[in-house]
Scaffold this active site. Structure first.
Site, PDB file in Angstrom:
ATOM      1  N   SER A  28       0.832  -1.222   0.000  1.00 36.14           N
ATOM      2  CA  SER A  28       0.000   0.000   0.000  1.00 36.14           C
ATOM      3  C   SER A  28       0.859   1.262   0.000  1.00 36.14           C
ATOM      4  O   SER A  28       0.533   2.246  -0.671  1.00 36.14           O
ATOM      5  CB  SER A  28      -0.964   0.005   1.190  1.00 36.14           C
ATOM      6  OG  SER A  28      -0.268  -0.192   2.402  1.00 36.14           O
ATOM      7  N   HIS A  57      -1.891  -8.868   2.154  1.00 39.81           N
ATOM      8  CA  HIS A  57      -1.579  -7.586   2.813  1.00 39.81           C
ATOM      9  C   HIS A  57      -2.731  -7.270   3.781  1.00 39.81           C
ATOM     10  O   HIS A  57      -3.019  -8.054   4.675  1.00 39.81           O
ATOM     11  CB  HIS A  57      -1.355  -6.529   1.721  1.00 39.81           C
ATOM     12  CG  HIS A  57      -0.799  -5.214   2.171  1.00 39.81           C
ATOM     13  ND1 HIS A  57      -0.203  -5.025   3.388  1.00 39.81           N
ATOM     14  CD2 HIS A  57      -0.762  -3.994   1.545  1.00 39.81           C
ATOM     15  CE1 HIS A  57       0.182  -3.759   3.497  1.00 39.81           C
ATOM     16  NE2 HIS A  57      -0.151  -3.114   2.404  1.00 39.81           N
ATOM     17  N   HIS A  69       5.913 -12.511   7.775  1.00 36.29           N
ATOM     18  CA  HIS A  69       6.136 -11.132   7.323  1.00 36.29           C
ATOM     19  C   HIS A  69       7.342 -11.087   6.403  1.00 36.29           C
ATOM     20  O   HIS A  69       8.286 -11.865   6.564  1.00 36.29           O
ATOM     21  CB  HIS A  69       6.355 -10.176   8.503  1.00 36.29           C
ATOM     22  CG  HIS A  69       6.092  -8.756   8.145  1.00 36.29           C
ATOM     23  ND1 HIS A  69       7.050  -7.945   7.597  1.00 36.29           N
ATOM     24  CD2 HIS A  69       4.959  -8.017   8.204  1.00 36.29           C
ATOM     25  CE1 HIS A  69       6.514  -6.761   7.357  1.00 36.29           C
ATOM     26  NE2 HIS A  69       5.250  -6.777   7.708  1.00 36.29           N
ATOM     27  N   ARG A  86       2.989  -4.458  16.829  1.00 35.53           N
ATOM     28  CA  ARG A  86       1.597  -4.031  16.647  1.00 35.53           C
ATOM     29  C   ARG A  86       0.657  -5.141  17.141  1.00 35.53           C
ATOM     30  O   ARG A  86      -0.458  -4.881  17.590  1.00 35.53           O
ATOM     31  CB  ARG A  86       1.323  -3.705  15.171  1.00 35.53           C
ATOM     32  CG  ARG A  86       2.206  -2.590  14.621  1.00 35.53           C
ATOM     33  CD  ARG A  86       2.038  -2.413  13.126  1.00 35.53           C
ATOM     34  NE  ARG A  86       2.383  -3.611  12.395  1.00 35.53           N
ATOM     35  CZ  ARG A  86       2.202  -3.782  11.079  1.00 35.53           C
ATOM     36  NH1 ARG A  86       1.674  -2.805  10.365  1.00 35.53           N
ATOM     37  NH2 ARG A  86       2.545  -4.916  10.482  1.00 35.53           N
ATOM     38  N   ASP A 110      -2.215  -8.330  11.769  1.00 37.92           N
ATOM     39  CA  ASP A 110      -3.564  -8.765  11.411  1.00 37.92           C
ATOM     40  C   ASP A 110      -4.056  -9.950  12.232  1.00 37.92           C
ATOM     41  O   ASP A 110      -5.243 -10.260  12.210  1.00 37.92           O
ATOM     42  CB  ASP A 110      -3.607  -9.116   9.918  1.00 37.92           C
ATOM     43  CG  ASP A 110      -3.292  -7.914   9.053  1.00 37.92           C
ATOM     44  OD1 ASP A 110      -3.887  -6.852   9.302  1.00 37.92           O
ATOM     45  OD2 ASP A 110      -2.443  -8.021   8.153  1.00 37.92           O
TER      46      ASP A 110
HETATM   47  N1  CMX Z   1       1.482 -19.626   6.323  1.00 35.77           N
HETATM   48  C1  CMX Z   1       1.924 -20.545   5.430  1.00 35.77           C
HETATM   49  N2  CMX Z   1       2.987 -20.357   4.626  1.00 35.77           N
HETATM   50  C2  CMX Z   1       3.642 -19.194   4.767  1.00 35.77           C
HETATM   51  C3  CMX Z   1       3.270 -18.203   5.706  1.00 35.77           C
HETATM   52  C4  CMX Z   1       2.132 -18.461   6.489  1.00 35.77           C
HETATM   53  N3  CMX Z   1       1.662 -17.574   7.354  1.00 35.77           N
HETATM   54  N4  CMX Z   1       4.135 -17.178   5.605  1.00 35.77           N
HETATM   55  C5  CMX Z   1       5.013 -17.493   4.631  1.00 35.77           C
HETATM   56  N5  CMX Z   1       4.714 -18.701   4.124  1.00 35.77           N
HETATM   57  C6  CMX Z   1       5.355 -19.399   3.013  1.00 35.77           C
HETATM   58  C7  CMX Z   1       5.251 -18.531   1.752  1.00 35.77           C
HETATM   59  O1  CMX Z   1       3.985 -18.685   1.145  1.00 35.77           O
HETATM   60  C8  CMX Z   1       6.408 -19.060   0.937  1.00 35.77           C
HETATM   61  O2  CMX Z   1       6.012 -20.287   0.369  1.00 35.77           O
HETATM   62  P1  CMX Z   1       6.456 -20.709  -1.141  1.00 35.77           P
HETATM   63  O3  CMX Z   1       7.953 -20.666  -1.137  1.00 35.77           O
HETATM   64  O4  CMX Z   1       5.877 -22.052  -1.319  1.00 35.77           O
HETATM   65  O5  CMX Z   1       5.872 -19.664  -2.033  1.00 35.77           O
HETATM   66  C9  CMX Z   1       7.462 -19.360   2.005  1.00 35.77           C
HETATM   67  O6  CMX Z   1       6.749 -19.516   3.250  1.00 35.77           O
HETATM   68  C10 CMX Z   1       8.495 -18.254   2.187  1.00 35.77           C
HETATM   69  O7  CMX Z   1       7.801 -17.027   2.407  1.00 35.77           O
HETATM   70  P2  CMX Z   1       8.466 -15.886   3.315  1.00 35.77           P
HETATM   71  O8  CMX Z   1       9.715 -15.454   2.631  1.00 35.77           O
HETATM   72  O9  CMX Z   1       8.583 -16.344   4.729  1.00 35.77           O
HETATM   73  O10 CMX Z   1       7.356 -14.764   3.292  1.00 35.77           O
HETATM   74  P3  CMX Z   1       7.082 -13.653   2.167  1.00 35.77           P
HETATM   75  O11 CMX Z   1       7.963 -12.490   2.447  1.00 35.77           O
HETATM   76  O12 CMX Z   1       7.151 -14.231   0.798  1.00 35.77           O
HETATM   77  O13 CMX Z   1       5.561 -13.293   2.440  1.00 35.77           O
HETATM   78  C11 CMX Z   1       3.678 -12.761   3.766  1.00 35.77           C
HETATM   79  C12 CMX Z   1       5.170 -12.519   3.559  1.00 35.77           C
HETATM   80  C13 CMX Z   1       3.166 -11.813   4.850  1.00 35.77           C
HETATM   81  C14 CMX Z   1       2.939 -12.469   2.470  1.00 35.77           C
HETATM   82  C15 CMX Z   1       3.463 -14.222   4.199  1.00 35.77           C
HETATM   83  O14 CMX Z   1       4.107 -14.462   5.436  1.00 35.77           O
HETATM   84  C16 CMX Z   1       2.010 -14.608   4.292  1.00 35.77           C
HETATM   85  O15 CMX Z   1       1.427 -15.017   3.275  1.00 35.77           O
HETATM   86  N6  CMX Z   1       1.374 -14.525   5.513  1.00 35.77           N
HETATM   87  C17 CMX Z   1      -0.037 -14.785   5.673  1.00 35.77           C
HETATM   88  C18 CMX Z   1      -0.860 -13.600   5.177  1.00 35.77           C
HETATM   89  C19 CMX Z   1      -0.727 -12.405   6.114  1.00 35.77           C
HETATM   90  O16 CMX Z   1      -0.858 -12.528   7.322  1.00 35.77           O
HETATM   91  N7  CMX Z   1      -0.508 -11.233   5.537  1.00 35.77           N
HETATM   92  C20 CMX Z   1      -0.483  -9.976   6.305  1.00 35.77           C
HETATM   93  C21 CMX Z   1       0.908  -9.369   6.446  1.00 35.77           C
HETATM   94  C22 CMX Z   1       0.856  -8.052   7.177  1.00 35.77           C
HETATM   95  C23 CMX Z   1       0.182  -7.006   6.354  1.00 35.77           C
HETATM   96  O17 CMX Z   1       0.708  -6.633   5.301  1.00 35.77           O
HETATM   97  O18 CMX Z   1      -0.896  -6.556   6.719  1.00 35.77           O
END
Ligand code: CMX
Length: 466
Positions: A274, A304, A350, A359, A405
């Site tokens: 964002s 996000h 994250h 937070r 979140d």
């Molecule tokens: N549950 C399951 N798998 C997860 C995970 C979770 N909560 N967090 C990361 N992973 C997975 C990723 O999908 C990725 O898998 P692949 O290699 O198969 O694609 C792997 O672990 C490595 O990811 P990462 O480097 O640890 O995390 P990213 O930087 O790529 O992504 C985020 C960060 C937030 C998108 C991810 O942790 C996620 O999807 N979390 C759940 C959704 C969420 O809570 N989002 C809100 C974030 C805060 C916000 O912006 O508001």
């Protein structure tokens, strides 16, 4: 901005802070109560500082780019300047150098309140100064004055289908507010670029002031059949007016929660979707309404800001499948089932953070104080114990800890704001504070249109072979 100024009545508190950043020089400021005046005084010095820094270090390297970074969502590339906040992987967010607990300590509060007023945080994000009570009161008044919506936006919102996601309604309304953009008008009349920031400031102030009214109109239309009252009381602060317009809970506790919520979701440095989107679209000199609407569309994604909605849906599914009194083993099975079906555990993980999000922690502290026996809060607390080891065991998740979140929906449910597909709208109202603070500085510093270089895989392979 390296110079953090503290007003006299805050200086003593601030001196007790332990942050290394508090070793920065501080002046006791007798500045004006008007934010624009304060900003106007600061901008020339900051422009000079950046100019000098670039002249001396313009070609100094600050990092490198690997092939994995390019395919991996640009993770870790240092490619943006963002003044209002910086995110430390272990410590979490610092707003102009101040952590969340430090902000809770030094930022002005409502009489009898315990949480900072978002007005004070905005002042801090824009100026780098901790404001005093009068400066914050002045800002509350100014936002109340600017809050009225133009008729065409009200009509548009009133004609939206209630089945349209609240974030889509929100983004449409913000886009349509650009009808009255002072920046767009000034640009079309050939304003000098040295004055861009002044119009971006005016639009940002107008937009922030109107956001609670837009958001409350969406809430009342979507869930209350258009009933409800979007009236601003000029004597109330931004969050109190917003809480009143939502009309779900008249307790002071809920208003305090809103103040906390609208403060902590405001900014998370510049690289998140964002923030980066608002900054990028603004770099094309799209006005603040268009820029922020673009940011909102990014916030509406499930990885996000929509994650706060996803968390609640997931928690309710968990409760339905294994009951409210589920054992830890049953929870573990449910979490593994989520992961094995190729889904993420929402609210965990994250891209930058590597510890529990502060937070999350401050929301947990709020819950421990006000709703320690709430069944959903207890469930969230148990999940906090169960999820991190499982995500660690998965082997690929870089941060197994909860983010912002994971907690917010539980608090909102407790105070009867139950409609979970509305939650990201609240996030959006708050996010405006950070991204618009930054947009004002983008124009004050004369940052150019953003245009990084991309390569095709073929070209990249060639470049690596060289
Ligand atoms: N549950 C399951 N798998 C997860 C995970 C979770 N909560 N967090 C990361 N992973 C997975 C990723 O999908 C990725 O898998 P692949 O290699 O198969 O694609 C792997 O672990 C490595 O990811 P990462 O480097 O640890 O995390 P990213 O930087 O790529 O992504 C985020 C960060 C937030 C998108 C991810 O942790 C996620 O999807 N979390 C759940 C959704 C969420 O809570 N989002 C809100 C974030 C805060 C916000 O912006 O508001």
């Amino acid at each position: 901005m390296a110079l953090i100024r503290f007003t006299a009545n805050k200086l003593q508190d601030a001196q007790k802070l332990t942050s290394p950043l508090t070793t920065y020089i501080r002046n006791i400021s007798a500045a004006s109560n008007n934010l624009r005046d304060v900003l106007q005084n600061k901008i020339p010095a900051e422009q000079e500082r950046v100019k000098k820094f670039r002249k001396e270090h313009g070609s100094t390297k600050v990092g490198e780019v690997t092939v994995d970074m390019m395919y991996g969502g640009m993770r870790g590339i240092k490619g943006l300047v963002w003044e209002p906040s910086v995110l430390d992987p272990d410590e979490g967010i610092r707003f102009r150098g101040l952590s969340i607990p430090e902000c809770q300590k030094v930022l002005p509060k409502a009489p009898g309140g315990s949480e900072p007023l978002p007005e004070g945080l905005f002042w801090l994000l824009v100026t780098g100064d901790v404001p005093n009570d009068n400066q914050v009161k002045e800002l509350s008044k100014e936002w109340a004055k600017r809050a009225a919506l133009p008729n065409h936006v009200v009509t548009m919102l009133n004609n939206m289908p209630t089945t349209l996601h609240p974030m889509s309604q929100f983004s449409c309304a913000v886009t349509a507010l650009n009808h009255d953009s002072k920046f767009a008008k000034a640009y079309s009349q050939g304003v000098n670029k040295a004055k861009y920031w002044e119009y971006v400031y005016e639009d940002s102030m107008d937009l922030i002031a109107k956001l609670p009214v837009v958001a409350a109109t969406i809430y009342n239309n979507t869930y209350k059949g258009g009933k409800g009252n979007q009236t601003i009381d000029p004597n109330l602060d931004w969050s109190a007016n917003f809480s009143n317009m939502l009309g779900v809970n008249s307790s002071n506790e809920f208003t305090e929660l809103m103040r906390l919520y609208l403060t902590i979701h405001s900014d998370h440095e510049g690289g998140n979707v964002s923030a980066h989107t608002t900054h990028l679209v603004g770099s094309a000199l799209s006005d603040p309404y268009l820029s922020f609407a673009a940011g909102l569309n990014g916030l509406a994604g499930p990885l996000h800001g929509l994650a706060n909605q996803e968390v609640l849906i997931w928690l309710l599914k968990l409760q339905k499948d294994i009951g409210v009194n589920a054992t830890e083993d049953q929870m573990k099975d449910f979490i593994w089932k989520t992961l094995k079906s190729g889904q993420v555990v929402p609210g965990y993980g994250h891209a930058v953070l590597r510890k529990t999000d502060p937070r999350y922690t401050c929301q947990r502290e709020f819950a421990l104080k006000h709703l320690p026996d709430d069944p959903l809060f207890k469930l969230v607390s148990t999940i906090y114990k169960v999820v991190p080891p499982i995500l660690t065991e998965l082997g690929k998740v870089k941060n197994p800890w909860p983010n912002v979140d994971a907690h917010s929906g539980v608090l909102l449910q407790y105070y009867k704001l139950k409609e979970m597909n509305y939650y990201t709208v609240l996030f959006g109202v708050s996010r405006a504070l950070g991204v618009l603070a930054s947009l004002i500085w983008d124009r004050a510093l004369g940052l150019p249109i953003e245009r990084p270089k991309s390569l095709s895989t073929d070209l990249l392979i060639k470049a690596v072979k060289k």
